[in-house]
Design a protein around this motif. Structure first.
Motif, mmCIF file in Angstrom:
data_model
loop_
_atom_site.group_PDB
_atom_site.id
_atom_site.type_symbol
_atom_site.label_atom_id
_atom_site.label_comp_id
_atom_site.label_asym_id
_atom_site.label_seq_id
_atom_site.Cartn_x
_atom_site.Cartn_y
_atom_site.Cartn_z
ATOM 1 N N VAL A 268 -47.012 -4.512 -28.340
ATOM 2 C CA VAL A 268 -46.397 -5.319 -29.403
ATOM 3 C C VAL A 268 -46.802 -4.779 -30.768
ATOM 4 O O VAL A 268 -45.975 -4.685 -31.690
ATOM 5 N N GLU A 269 -48.058 -4.405 -30.918
ATOM 6 C CA GLU A 269 -48.526 -3.863 -32.197
ATOM 7 C C GLU A 269 -47.768 -2.589 -32.562
ATOM 8 O O GLU A 269 -47.443 -2.360 -33.732
ATOM 9 N N VAL B 263 -41.448 -6.531 -23.684
ATOM 10 C CA VAL B 263 -42.910 -6.446 -23.591
ATOM 11 C C VAL B 263 -43.504 -7.813 -23.281
ATOM 12 O O VAL B 263 -44.381 -7.949 -22.415
ATOM 13 N N LEU B 264 -43.029 -8.837 -23.971
ATOM 14 C CA LEU B 264 -43.543 -10.182 -23.744
ATOM 15 C C LEU B 264 -43.236 -10.666 -22.329
ATOM 16 O O LEU B 264 -44.079 -11.286 -21.670
ATOM 17 N N GLY C 187 -42.841 -8.810 -19.678
ATOM 18 C CA GLY C 187 -43.745 -8.095 -18.780
ATOM 19 C C GLY C 187 -45.151 -8.655 -18.790
ATOM 20 O O GLY C 187 -45.903 -8.494 -17.823
ATOM 21 N N ALA C 188 -45.523 -9.328 -19.894
ATOM 22 C CA ALA C 188 -46.858 -9.924 -20.001
ATOM 23 C C ALA C 188 -46.887 -11.358 -19.477
ATOM 24 O O ALA C 188 -47.923 -12.028 -19.556
ATOM 25 N N GLY C 189 -45.747 -11.823 -18.951
ATOM 26 C CA GLY C 189 -45.713 -13.150 -18.349
ATOM 27 C C GLY C 189 -45.163 -14.254 -19.233
ATOM 28 O O GLY C 189 -45.186 -15.428 -18.846
ATOM 29 N N PHE C 190 -44.654 -13.896 -20.393
ATOM 30 C CA PHE C 190 -44.062 -14.912 -21.271
ATOM 31 C C PHE C 190 -42.649 -15.234 -20.779
ATOM 32 O O PHE C 190 -41.840 -14.335 -20.591
ATOM 33 N N GLU C 191 -42.375 -16.513 -20.616
ATOM 34 C CA GLU C 191 -41.050 -16.940 -20.165
ATOM 35 C C GLU C 191 -40.636 -18.211 -20.902
ATOM 36 O O GLU C 191 -41.469 -18.912 -21.480
ATOM 37 N N GLY C 192 -39.341 -18.495 -20.855
ATOM 38 C CA GLY C 192 -38.831 -19.756 -21.373
ATOM 39 C C GLY C 192 -39.231 -20.045 -22.813
ATOM 40 O O GLY C 192 -39.198 -19.179 -23.682
#
Length: 204
Positions: A81-82, A122-123, A125-130
Motif C-alpha cells: 500500500v505504501e 492489495v487490501l 489480499g490482506a483480508g479486507f472485505e465488505g
C-alpha cells in the motif's frame, strides 16, 4: 484567431496543466487556457464542452502517468500500500493544484479509478472485505489528499507554523508548543509516519 490544426487532447491538457501549475486553481479558466494555446475562447469550446470537462481532462493527463501495476506480492500488505501511496504522492506533488481536482473528479477519472482498483486488490489480499474495505480505502484517499493539501497548499511547516508558534501561550498553549515542535519535523517523516499510524490502525 484561427484554431490550431493539430489540437490533440494531450496538447490541450498540457496547456491547461501549465496554466494550473503557474497560476493555481483560481487562475484556471477557459479563457486562460485558450490564451495559453493562442486561440479564442470560443474556439476552445469546439474541443471541450465546459470547465468540468476541462478539469477531468487535466486530471487524466496529470495522473495518467502513475504506475498502477500491482506491487510485488511477496511484500507485506502495508509495504505494498505504501508503494501505491508513494506513486500517487510523487505525481500529485509535482502538480499540487491538481489535488483538489483529483478529489472532485475521483468518481469519473479512469486514472484515479485504476489506482484505487490496485489498492483494493492489495487490501483484498490482506483480508479486507465488505464495509471494512470501504473504510480502509476511503481513509487512505482522505489521508493522502488531506496531507498533500496541507503540505503544498497550506503548509504546516512554513509561515503558518511560525505564526502559530508565536501565539500567546496563555490562550493557545498546546497549539503554540506543538507548532514549535512541528518546525523540526521533516515533511517526508510527517507524511509517512502518519501513513504508518493509519495502516496499523486499519489492521486492528
Amino acid at each position: 484567431m484561427p484554431r490550431p490544426r493539430s489540437l490533440t487532447s494531450d496538447r490541450l491538457a498540457s496547456a491547461a496543466l501549465a496554466v494550473l501549475d503557474r497560476d493555481g486553481l483560481a487562475g484556471l479558466s477557459m479563457r486562460t487556457v485558450a490564451k495559453e494555446l493562442g486561440m479564442s475562447t470560443m474556439a476552445l469550446y469546439r474541443y471541450v464542452a465546459d470547465r468540468e470537462e476541462l478539469e477531468l481532462l487535466i486530471v487524466e493527463f496529470a495522473l495518467g502517468t502513475i504506475d498502477t501495476g500491482t506491487p510485488p506480492a511477496d511484500l507485506p500488505w502495508r509495504e505494498r500500500v505504501e508503494i501505491m501511496v508513494r506513486r500517487l504522492r510523487d505525481t500529485l506533488g509535482a502538480h499540487p493544484s491538481v489535488i483538489p481536482l483529483s478529489v472532485a473528479h475521483r468518481h469519473h477519472s479512469r486514472a484515479v479509478l485504476r489506482w484505487s482498483e490496485t489498492v483494493l486488490g492489495v487490501l483484498t489480499g490482506a483480508g479486507f472485505e465488505g464495509e471494512r474495505r470501504v473504510v480502509a480505502l476511503r481513509a487512505l484517499v482522505a489521508y493522502v489528499n488531506g496531507a498533500l493539501q496541507l503540505e503544498h497548499l497550506g503548509s504546516l511547516s512554513g509561515t503558518g507554523t511560525q505564526a502559530i508558534s508565536a501565539l500567546a501561550p496563555e490562550e493557545f498553549p498546546l497549539m503554540a508548543e506543538t507548532a514549535r515542535h512541528a518546525q523540526g519535523v521533516e515533511v517526508d517523516r510527517e507524511f509517512f509516519d502518519g501513513l504508518t499510524a493509519l495502516l496499523h490502525g486499519l489492521d486492528t
